[in-house]
Motif scaffolding. Sequence first.
Motif, PDB file in Angstrom:
ATOM      1  N   ILE A  24       3.366  -1.054  12.963  1.00  0.00           N
ATOM      2  CA  ILE A  24       4.163   0.050  12.439  1.00  0.00           C
ATOM      3  C   ILE A  24       3.412   1.327  12.797  1.00  0.00           C
ATOM      4  O   ILE A  24       2.203   1.426  12.616  1.00  0.00           O
ATOM      5  N   LYS A  25       4.116   2.270  13.392  1.00  0.00           N
ATOM      6  CA  LYS A  25       3.499   3.514  13.827  1.00  0.00           C
ATOM      7  C   LYS A  25       4.379   4.670  13.403  1.00  0.00           C
ATOM      8  O   LYS A  25       5.542   4.474  13.050  1.00  0.00           O
ATOM      9  N   MET A  26       3.812   5.872  13.447  1.00  0.00           N
ATOM     10  CA  MET A  26       4.592   7.038  13.012  1.00  0.00           C
ATOM     11  C   MET A  26       5.369   7.612  14.174  1.00  0.00           C
ATOM     12  O   MET A  26       4.826   7.868  15.245  1.00  0.00           O
ATOM     13  N   CYS A  57       3.425   9.860   4.842  1.00  0.00           N
ATOM     14  CA  CYS A  57       1.982   9.992   4.653  1.00  0.00           C
ATOM     15  C   CYS A  57       1.191   9.228   5.703  1.00  0.00           C
ATOM     16  O   CYS A  57       0.051   9.563   5.970  1.00  0.00           O
ATOM     17  N   GLY A  58       1.785   8.148   6.271  1.00  0.00           N
ATOM     18  CA  GLY A  58       1.080   7.397   7.298  1.00  0.00           C
ATOM     19  C   GLY A  58       0.130   6.341   6.771  1.00  0.00           C
ATOM     20  O   GLY A  58      -0.638   5.767   7.537  1.00  0.00           O
ATOM     21  N   VAL A  59       0.167   6.052   5.475  1.00  0.00           N
ATOM     22  CA  VAL A  59      -0.751   5.024   4.939  1.00  0.00           C
ATOM     23  C   VAL A  59      -0.370   3.649   5.470  1.00  0.00           C
ATOM     24  O   VAL A  59      -1.230   2.815   5.759  1.00  0.00           O
ATOM     25  N   CYS A  60       0.948   3.404   5.657  1.00  0.00           N
ATOM     26  CA  CYS A  60       1.381   2.100   6.180  1.00  0.00           C
ATOM     27  C   CYS A  60       0.780   1.857   7.559  1.00  0.00           C
ATOM     28  O   CYS A  60       0.359   0.739   7.888  1.00  0.00           O
ATOM     29  N   VAL A  61       0.702   2.920   8.366  1.00  0.00           N
ATOM     30  CA  VAL A  61       0.145   2.785   9.706  1.00  0.00           C
ATOM     31  C   VAL A  61      -1.340   2.474   9.638  1.00  0.00           C
ATOM     32  O   VAL A  61      -1.860   1.625  10.361  1.00  0.00           O
ATOM     33  N   GLU A  77       0.805  -1.227   0.000  1.00  0.00           N
ATOM     34  CA  GLU A  77       0.000   0.000   0.000  1.00  0.00           C
ATOM     35  C   GLU A  77       0.829   1.264   0.000  1.00  0.00           C
ATOM     36  O   GLU A  77       0.300   2.338  -0.225  1.00  0.00           O
ATOM     37  N   CYS A  78       2.129   1.157   0.310  1.00  0.00           N
ATOM     38  CA  CYS A  78       2.944   2.370   0.401  1.00  0.00           C
ATOM     39  C   CYS A  78       2.906   3.124  -0.928  1.00  0.00           C
ATOM     40  O   CYS A  78       3.264   2.556  -1.951  1.00  0.00           O
TER      41      CYS A  78
END
Lengths: 191, 384, 186
Positions: free
Chosen positions: C122-124, C110-114, C71-72
């Motif tokens: 996985i967090k920002m 962007c935070g889409v992975c989170v 998704e990244c």
Amino acid sequence: MHTLEEIIARVAAALPGARLEIVPNNSPARQPSLLLEPGRAVEIATFLRDDPQLRFDYASNVTGVDWPEKTVREKVKVKKIVGGMEQEAEELVERKTPGFLEAVYHLYSMALGQGPLILRLRTADRSGQVALPSLTPVWRSCEFQEREIFDLFGVQFQGHPDLRRILMWDNFADHPMRKDYAPAGDQEAQP
Amino acid sequence: MIAPPAELPAPGRVGWADHDLLEVAMGPHHPSTHGVFRMNVVLDGESVAKLTPIFGFLHRNHEKIAERNSYLAAIPYTDRLDYICSMTNNWAYVLTVEKLAGLPVPDRAEYIRVIVGEFTRLFNHACMAGFLLQDMGALGTPLMYAFREREKILDLFEALSGSRMMCNYLRFGGVRCDLPGGWREQAAGVAAAFHPFLDQFEALLSENEILRARTQGVGVLPPALAVNAGVTGPGLRASGVNYDIRKVDQYGIYNRFKFRVPLGARGGDVFDRYMVRILEMRESLAILEQALRDIPEGVFLDPKAKLRNLRPKAGEAYGRIEAPKGELGFYLISDGGPAPYRYRIRPPSLVNLTVLEDMCLGHAIADVVIILGSIDIVLGEVDR
Amino acid sequence: MLGRGILRGLIETGRNFCGSYYDPARLTTVQYPEEKLPPQENARTLPFLVYDGQDPLAGLRCTACTICEQECPAHCIRIVKDTVKKPDYLGKMQFHPKVFDIDAMVCMSCGVCVEVCPFDSIKMDRVFELAQDRRALVLHKMNLAKSNQYYREIHPTEAAAVDAARDEEQRKARAKKAAAPAILTP
């Protein structure tokens, strides 16, 4: 807002012989479009802009779309002679639907507050016959957007006042937004 | 105003000995061209005889990248189009996908979208006025006052979405997360403080004789040309044409808010474009007040909304919003797959630039910078 | 009177100038790095991997499902699955990543992975003072692994919600196991 059928009727009444076809749109957006033949596109566009009931005076968006050639495989029943007897057999036949480039115009009317009316112009193919009439003389907002379609897709707009590349540099040789564009020596950054 | 010579050389090719014309390249490295933007200006003495805009220096191929990524992955890229106004860019794209796929949006999410959209409009117009004044030589004072207010709004966006500018906040069917505790009160405070700021800003600028002398009568855009050339946004309304997409299309829940649409009164010169933006800021504050007061409780994202693997049915949609710079539209063609078949951005700044030459002809070269500043472009949008 | 507009403007500037000596709203400069604004809880810069407990390798929540890699938007994550499985917090055997690289040059925060991670692994992160004089631009698994304790410090509200959800799931799993009939040995 007039329906597409009403608009086709008005255009046909004013410009006899002009052919417009409705291209359906299956999404919930309910925005079907009109396919114009390139030969009379400028006339039709001028009529759409000036007719008092339509007054589509604002061309909002001009998009290029690349539709490459598609190979469709289908099973066809064929009569074959096998061992002296006629038999029906199924053969796999490949049919190629020709590719073309398309310019899509989204028109609105600022005077009457209606829209969008979507026009489509298609080229004959993707290699030799890529000319389309430019609608810049009708709506100046098409000027830069048609240049972009020329730059990124390769459509030659005839009658455009200044057809040059707009985003890529002048000596660039290819058309990047085509589906078969392969950048030379470009590598994505790999971790 | 000196009329341009009847015969002009072809673009880019001027012979010094042939005419008394001088061709100057303004940009792309230029402090006043609002980004990497080049203008080839042919000058007769000090007045402009021909102007050719050249751009593409910031072309990052967003449209092709979107064809290989999923629909969700395009949202962070839309932040970077008009990089000052990321929330409205997100909104235009998300609106188009919702049209394409027929996705509903809950009420609370619509109110949140209006709130962040109007905050974006506020600081965009304040920055435009600030940058215009800086181009005129005001050395940054009005700009820094505008940026002071912008900082408060950016703090709000950081508390809400995690990032000041590249917010990546709107999603298909709503927004990414709910308003944190205390955000609504903080936002109401920022909006309330914006009123006295606008009064001070106008006291500083609107009656200033130098501003008036440099902007009134400069860069006139006749309304018929504006409509035909596809100019939208405050530039169009400054020429007297009443066309605000919030009122025409009534996307989202804009039909629930009472606000007026300011129009220019002097025929569309630079001063009109500046004043229309100041008045629009006041109208945005009215909308914000109403939205912050009326926002209902509820979900912030449609419960059936899909984050991953959204595959809209094959078809196409064109969706547009009244972004702070004009009509920002997205045209998406779906072939039923996970990535869009064609993803097209209709950038307001690109189409507004069509009339740059028309507005600059006959004016002094110093006015070119001011006229460009009044169109309010961002190269991220022009080049994508 | 000619010049009235300029005079009004100068009064406004004068008000700002004099006000900057006593009114905090007028003087908004923060003398970084001697003064620093407190960081916002929600701020995001680069991602990091969360591990429970003390051991980053054993407690790593990531199961190498590669959803974040797919998704990244910038395609900056590279994952290689390990062939050995280890138990997760519910006792289920899961894969884990042998290699987990994030190219910090390409990541656009962007935070889409989170958002898409199903395992809260996985967090920002919030640090932005990342300037260094070495070319450490690709972050590997050991650089990225930070403890849940750290996560609780930087994003208290979010971490509390994640911990509560995980505790609830653990409780349900244990209750289900206790209620299951004992296996009769022949």
